[in-house]
Design an enzyme around this catalytic site. Sequence first.
Site, mmCIF file in Angstrom:
data_model
loop_
_atom_site.group_PDB
_atom_site.id
_atom_site.type_symbol
_atom_site.label_atom_id
_atom_site.label_comp_id
_atom_site.label_asym_id
_atom_site.label_seq_id
_atom_site.Cartn_x
_atom_site.Cartn_y
_atom_site.Cartn_z
ATOM 1 N N HIS A 202 0.805 -1.231 0.000
ATOM 2 C CA HIS A 202 0.000 0.000 0.000
ATOM 3 C C HIS A 202 0.834 1.275 0.000
ATOM 4 C CE1 HIS A 202 0.012 1.430 4.306
ATOM 5 N NE2 HIS A 202 0.427 0.195 4.516
ATOM 6 N N CYS A 326 -0.776 12.036 18.182
ATOM 7 C CA CYS A 326 -1.534 12.438 19.358
ATOM 8 C C CYS A 326 -1.932 11.182 20.133
ATOM 9 C CB CYS A 326 -2.770 13.209 18.932
ATOM 10 S SG CYS A 326 -3.549 14.066 20.288
HETATM 11 C C1 LIG Z 1 4.269 2.103 6.494
HETATM 12 C C2 LIG Z 1 5.570 1.624 7.014
HETATM 13 C C3 LIG Z 1 5.687 0.376 7.658
HETATM 14 C C4 LIG Z 1 4.499 -0.502 7.946
HETATM 15 O O1 LIG Z 1 3.932 -1.047 6.793
HETATM 16 P P1 LIG Z 1 2.421 -1.601 6.871
HETATM 17 O O2 LIG Z 1 2.227 -2.288 5.576
HETATM 18 O O3 LIG Z 1 1.544 -0.424 7.064
HETATM 19 O O4 LIG Z 1 2.380 -2.560 8.028
HETATM 20 C C5 LIG Z 1 6.933 -0.021 8.081
HETATM 21 N N1 LIG Z 1 8.004 0.748 7.884
HETATM 22 C C6 LIG Z 1 7.948 1.940 7.278
HETATM 23 C C7 LIG Z 1 9.188 2.727 7.070
HETATM 24 C C8 LIG Z 1 6.723 2.422 6.830
HETATM 25 O O5 LIG Z 1 6.659 3.621 6.248
#
Ligand SMILES: *Cc1c(COP(=O)(O)O)cnc(C)c1O
Length: 401
Positions: A202, A326
């Site tokens: 995502h 927050c």
């Molecule tokens: C978004 C993110 C995650 C977590 O990924 P998810 O698919 O939301 O669990 C881990 N590390 C970094 C650097 C992120 O930006």
Amino acid sequence: MQNNCIYLDNNATTKVDPEVIEVMLPYLTDYYGNPSSMHTFGGQVGKAVRTAREQLAAILGADESEIVYTSCGTEGDNAAIRAALLAQPEKRHIVTTQVEHPAVLNVCKQLETQGYSVTYLSVNHQGQLDLDELEASLTGNTALVTIMYANNETGTIFPIEQIGLRVKEYGAIFHVDAVQAVGKIPLNMKTSTVDMLTLSGHKLHGPKGIGALYIRRGVRFRPFMIGGHQERGRRAGTENVPGIIALGKAAELELLHLEEATTRERRLRDRLEQTLLATIPDCVVNGDLTQRLPNTTNIGFKYIEGEAILLSLNKYGICASSGSACTSGSLEPSHVLRAMGLPYTTLHGSIRFSLCRYTTVAEIEQVIEVMPGIVERLRALSPFKNDDAGWLQEQSLVISH
Ligand SMILES: *Cc1c(COP(=O)(O)O)cnc(C)c1O
């Protein structure tokens, strides 16, 4: 429901590319077979999964056999860290940084309660690591070094290969959270020192609920999820077929667009950043300006609260993010900006704008138009607008409540 906003929060999540949805949909409808089944109906799904795995491997310069699908980036980070420790039970030390995502930091904190010692490397005011500090922290007892490729809040990129060379001298496993790097920085695992690398669908115009862990061939891996033999015994559970197909397409598109999209995003980001700095007094860019993701800018607007800026931006339909989360009613400044040792005045008024290949010139111009007024109005309400000491005192009163 609102769906026509100016979306500048792409480090939090991204829009699914319409082409991704198109290739994914049949696997939610007609092609629902289990890829492990012996019959043709399942087998054709298995074939599509293999193609998607090749597409994903290509963006990493990896072999298909080195890819293990996960449910998200968080799972990838958890699985990599646990696997590295399980594979070397005699070693009890972990090295990470103070600015990791909670998916790494909170796992490390929990491991400290289970008898592991953890070194949290510091960063300087630009958010960069000190490689001498890293070197000094490594010992023969170090099982794992887990360091992010690029920071989600500031976009600061760490010198991963330089770090990896040092890690290898000590025989530790090197895991990299590359959730923010994949699709924004060219990667080639063939010439890399990285042993394991996490990514998430995502964050690269794929859907939520799918991610992957790259595991270099030959690296000892002990699975986290136990059950069937899916993913070569490294992650049990029937495959998230629509997610896997989608992630393959998303990776293919990211690779296709990488050069042109990052050039474009960098130009738009720089225009936004430079114009805001030129039109708004007392603001600074947080992070390493030379080693930075092309899509990210994190700007500290002194003497006001980031949350107040976000609410004002929200009225214009502009989505951004503040450095602080927050939690439990108190305004807790971002652990990343805090680790950088930023002054209180900047810490509390920091906003992250993160762009993507869909961001338009008109959207950036709209932000440039509204921001000076927002900051001016909020500062007019701030009693300590030119008084760091007074502002600091006010904040410590708020926080101690
Ligand atoms: C978004 C993110 C995650 C977590 O990924 P998810 O698919 O939301 O669990 C881990 N590390 C970094 C650097 C992120 O930006």
